[in-house]
Design an enzyme around this catalytic site. Structure first.
Site, mmCIF file in Angstrom:
data_model
loop_
_atom_site.group_PDB
_atom_site.id
_atom_site.type_symbol
_atom_site.label_atom_id
_atom_site.label_comp_id
_atom_site.label_asym_id
_atom_site.label_seq_id
_atom_site.Cartn_x
_atom_site.Cartn_y
_atom_site.Cartn_z
ATOM 1 N N CYS A 137 -14.726 -17.575 -10.284
ATOM 2 C CA CYS A 137 -14.745 -18.645 -11.638
ATOM 3 C C CYS A 137 -13.986 -20.064 -11.583
ATOM 4 O O CYS A 137 -13.615 -20.049 -10.291
ATOM 5 C CB CYS A 137 -14.161 -17.545 -13.142
ATOM 6 N N HIS B 107 0.170 -7.058 -17.939
ATOM 7 C CA HIS B 107 -1.007 -7.947 -17.103
ATOM 8 C C HIS B 107 0.400 -9.751 -17.101
ATOM 9 O O HIS B 107 1.185 -9.894 -18.120
ATOM 10 C CB HIS B 107 -1.627 -8.169 -17.677
ATOM 11 N N GLU C 63 -0.499 -12.699 -16.642
ATOM 12 C CA GLU C 63 -1.411 -13.373 -18.317
ATOM 13 C C GLU C 63 -0.723 -13.373 -19.833
ATOM 14 O O GLU C 63 -0.362 -13.829 -20.191
ATOM 15 C CB GLU C 63 -2.858 -13.318 -18.021
ATOM 16 N N CYS D 51 -4.480 -21.489 -15.045
ATOM 17 C CA CYS D 51 -6.258 -22.082 -15.844
ATOM 18 C C CYS D 51 -6.114 -22.835 -16.469
ATOM 19 O O CYS D 51 -5.712 -22.232 -17.675
ATOM 20 C CB CYS D 51 -7.097 -20.661 -15.750
ATOM 21 N N SER E 228 -12.933 -12.810 -9.881
ATOM 22 C CA SER E 228 -11.963 -12.921 -8.810
ATOM 23 C C SER E 228 -12.183 -12.446 -7.274
ATOM 24 O O SER E 228 -11.454 -12.269 -6.075
ATOM 25 C CB SER E 228 -10.516 -12.948 -8.824
ATOM 26 N N SER F 202 -6.804 -6.174 -10.992
ATOM 27 C CA SER F 202 -7.931 -7.673 -11.402
ATOM 28 C C SER F 202 -8.152 -7.147 -12.891
ATOM 29 O O SER F 202 -9.152 -6.406 -12.764
ATOM 30 C CB SER F 202 -9.427 -7.865 -10.504
#
Ligand code: F3S
Length: 279
Positions: free
Chosen positions: A12, A123, A125, A95, A261, A217
């Site tokens: 991405c 995670h 994030e 990002c 990814s 991922s």
């Protein structure tokens, strides 16, 4: 055997950007270069970076100089503060879509909303979103978990960028029933949605699905889950070496999907290997 690759598969925008910043950045980067956790969730890409001298660390305690890269999935403000206090040079490859989700989480907390984060516990994030919203934020992975949560009158909802839209809708619906005011931000990124929709469409047209990408991922695992939910036999592999010819015996059509990814060269290797198995 016919091999069909999903319309939207592989890297991405955010992942490409992070890799470019580290490997072909316009500004020279002070060596050594460290990434806080994997730069992207793909072990094969991380291994290539390691061979180029980019080292992965799990904590700032392992760093004594050079440049620290914040990965595409971001980190919390405390980590950034700590790095600056230690005089480390930061290269922020977060990002922009992850940064936007963090901004919403921060603003909701500042406005007094009880922040609920839909995301995978543990995670990085999600840890970054909790860092932005404050430790009182509630993280849930499924709407059923809300039964054990004391929901306040004013609730703000943000989502890890790689979640499925249907899950967000279910959580927002459940929160709407239990709160007086609900502010919900759809922070799922378009790249995630496109890859999910492509994989789902393809899964309904083939006999076997192969999902390519890091086992660590989140967005690749989501693709696997969604394909499995259609009832099609689904295999998740990181590399072509994991493919077993027995999976494709008497199969007329196989679909290949890949997470955001996953680099093209890994997808190509899988397709080549499938051709060698009769594709
Ligand atoms: Fe960014 Fe979406 Fe990729 S949040 S890192 S563009 S999956």
């Amino acid at each position: 055997m016919e091999i069909v690759v999903a319309d939207n598969a592989g890297f991405c925008f955010g992942v490409e950007r992070a890799l470019e910043m580290v490997t072909r950045g316009e500004e020279p980067i002070d060596a050594p270069i460290y990434t806080l956790g994997p730069l992207i969730h793909n072990p094969q890409v991380v291994e290539r970076l390691r061979r180029q001298g980019v080292r992965q660390v799990s904590s700032l305690d392992e760093v004594s100089g050079g440049t620290v890269v914040i990965p595409s999935h971001g980190v919390g403000p405390a980590v950034q503060r700590q790095a600056r206090e230690r005089g480390l040079r930061l290269l922020d490859a977060t990002c922009p879509f992850v940064a936007r989700a963090q901004d919403h989480a921060r603003a909701l907390a500042a406005e007094g909303y009880q922040v609920v984060i839909l995301g995978d516990k543990g995670h990085p994030e999600v840890a970054g979103l909790v860092g932005a919203a404050g430790e009182q934020a509630v993280v849930i992975e499924h709407e059923d978990e809300l039964a054990a949560v004391r929901v306040g009158a004013r609730v703000g909802l943000v989502t890890q960028t790689t979640q499925a839209t249907a899950r967000l809708a279910a959580v927002a619906g459940a929160l709407a029933e239990r709160s007086r005011e609900l502010r919900a931000f759809n922070t799922i990124c378009a790249a995630t949605t496109q890859r999910q929709e492509s994989a789902l469409r393809l899964a309904q047209q083939v006999e076997v699905m192969v999902v390519v990408g890091g086992k660590n991922s989140a967005n690749t695992n989501r693709l696997r889950q969604l394909c499995e939910q259609t009832g099609v036999k689904t295999y998740h592999v990181e590399t072509a070496a994991e493919l077993d010819p027995r999976w494709f015996r008497n199969v007329g059509r196989v679909g290949v999907a890949a997470g955001a990814s996953t680099p093209n060269w890994l997808i190509d290797e899988v397709v080549q290997a499938l051709r060698g198995m009769g594709g």
